[in-house]
Design an enzyme around this catalytic site. Sequence first.
Site, PDB file in Angstrom:
ATOM      1  N   TYR A  14     -22.568-103.909  82.758  1.00 37.32           N
ATOM      2  CA  TYR A  14     -23.527-102.997  83.369  1.00 37.32           C
ATOM      3  C   TYR A  14     -23.917-103.501  84.741  1.00 37.32           C
ATOM      4  O   TYR A  14     -23.607-104.632  85.109  1.00 37.32           O
ATOM      5  CB  TYR A  14     -24.754-102.802  82.463  1.00 37.32           C
ATOM      6  CG  TYR A  14     -25.751-103.931  82.416  1.00 37.32           C
ATOM      7  CD1 TYR A  14     -25.445-105.143  81.813  1.00 37.32           C
ATOM      8  CD2 TYR A  14     -27.018-103.779  82.966  1.00 37.32           C
ATOM      9  CE1 TYR A  14     -26.374-106.174  81.759  1.00 37.32           C
ATOM     10  CE2 TYR A  14     -27.958-104.805  82.916  1.00 37.32           C
ATOM     11  CZ  TYR A  14     -27.619-105.998  82.301  1.00 37.32           C
ATOM     12  OH  TYR A  14     -28.539-107.017  82.253  1.00 37.32           O
ATOM     13  N   LYS A  71     -21.714-109.654  83.913  1.00 36.92           N
ATOM     14  CA  LYS A  71     -22.924-108.890  83.575  1.00 36.92           C
ATOM     15  C   LYS A  71     -22.624-108.011  82.357  1.00 36.92           C
ATOM     16  O   LYS A  71     -22.436-106.802  82.454  1.00 36.92           O
ATOM     17  CB  LYS A  71     -23.417-108.071  84.771  1.00 36.92           C
ATOM     18  CG  LYS A  71     -24.887-107.669  84.632  1.00 36.92           C
ATOM     19  CD  LYS A  71     -25.475-107.271  85.955  1.00 36.92           C
ATOM     20  CE  LYS A  71     -26.845-106.636  85.813  1.00 36.92           C
ATOM     21  NZ  LYS A  71     -27.876-107.517  85.282  1.00 36.92           N
ATOM     22  N   GLU A  87     -31.916-119.672  84.012  1.00 34.89           N
ATOM     23  CA  GLU A  87     -32.385-118.438  84.661  1.00 34.89           C
ATOM     24  C   GLU A  87     -33.294-117.704  83.680  1.00 34.89           C
ATOM     25  O   GLU A  87     -33.520-118.175  82.567  1.00 34.89           O
ATOM     26  CB  GLU A  87     -31.211-117.558  85.069  1.00 34.89           C
ATOM     27  CG  GLU A  87     -30.381-117.074  83.889  1.00 34.89           C
ATOM     28  CD  GLU A  87     -29.210-116.178  84.284  1.00 34.89           C
ATOM     29  OE1 GLU A  87     -29.303-115.493  85.313  1.00 34.89           O
ATOM     30  OE2 GLU A  87     -28.213-116.166  83.539  1.00 34.89           O
ATOM     31  N   LEU A 142     -26.068-115.725  85.753  1.00 31.30           N
ATOM     32  CA  LEU A 142     -25.627-114.532  86.467  1.00 31.30           C
ATOM     33  C   LEU A 142     -25.856-114.764  87.962  1.00 31.30           C
ATOM     34  O   LEU A 142     -26.914-115.254  88.353  1.00 31.30           O
ATOM     35  CB  LEU A 142     -26.418-113.303  86.007  1.00 31.30           C
ATOM     36  CG  LEU A 142     -25.928-112.001  86.639  1.00 31.30           C
ATOM     37  CD1 LEU A 142     -24.606-111.567  86.015  1.00 31.30           C
ATOM     38  CD2 LEU A 142     -26.949-110.895  86.489  1.00 31.30           C
TER      39      LEU A 142
END
Length: 287
Positions: free
Chosen positions: A33, A149, A182, A207
């Site tokens: 996505y 992702k 993250e 990411l």
Amino acid sequence: MSRFAYVNGRFVRHGEAAVHIEDRGYQLADGVYEVWAVFDGKLGDAAGHFARLWRSLDELRIAHPMSEKALTVVLREAIRRNRVREGLVYLQISRGVAPRDHAFPNPAVPPSVVITAKSVDRAAADAKAAKGQSVVTVPENRWGRCDIKSIGLLPNALAKQAARERGAIEAWFVDDLGLVTEGASSNAWIVDAEGRLRTRDTQANILRGITRSSLLSVIAEAGLPVAEQPFTVEEAKAAREAFITGAGSLVLPIVAIDGAPVGDGAPGPVATRLRRLYIERAKATAI
Ligand code: PDD
């Protein structure tokens, strides 16, 4: 609220939009996505999000369902039909519909494409940023390809829920070495005790945030000291400032970590300035 969704070639009423039960996205989380922030009806950081989308698809050997030019037209149409001026547009692409089997369908099937768009109250978001928000830490438990992702977001969803239940806006994943990787849906930053901006390097299993990379340009232009170096939870708690970046949060000051205040417990000058500079740049470059 999203009024119309794009599903495999056409716009349909949001409430009636559906994918097939044998979609590999639904059955196997076999898809990717992207999320673009929308500024004044335009796509923010467009090129970066497109580049990451093509890379995610290529890494998973999912065919590109359309060209960047065509996809830009459809994304803009989703924004227009949903009357979004300030908001977010979401795109999901799965490997497609095929009888359930872990291995890829052979011959390949067309990828499935879903696009939705929603408005965001930027004044409310600015008020949240001005107040500062909190994060909690959770053990890193995701797969080894967080650079893709992927729509496989269960650990992120569980982490975000843990944050919600503890009154925080975001969860920071912490790896076996005690280093922050993250957030569940954002990248993590601090202004360390020496005044240097720090965020995890992209060799780590994170990411590669597009907001993160645009902000690095903003930071370079502003001539601020920066190091793509990991930090521990203790360092973050002892930092002058902390913040997160992402298409949803933009640049959002963090004032508490696991209930402990960061700095004086209020949004700091660096994060506040970087939020303003990032938004100015994103608005000026949106297409
Ligand atoms: N999340 N890290 C993770 C795990 C993310 O899911 C995201 C984005 C980011 C920030 O990336 P970017 O700056 O490119 O938005 C970092 C999106 C917004 C989401 O899941 O809704």
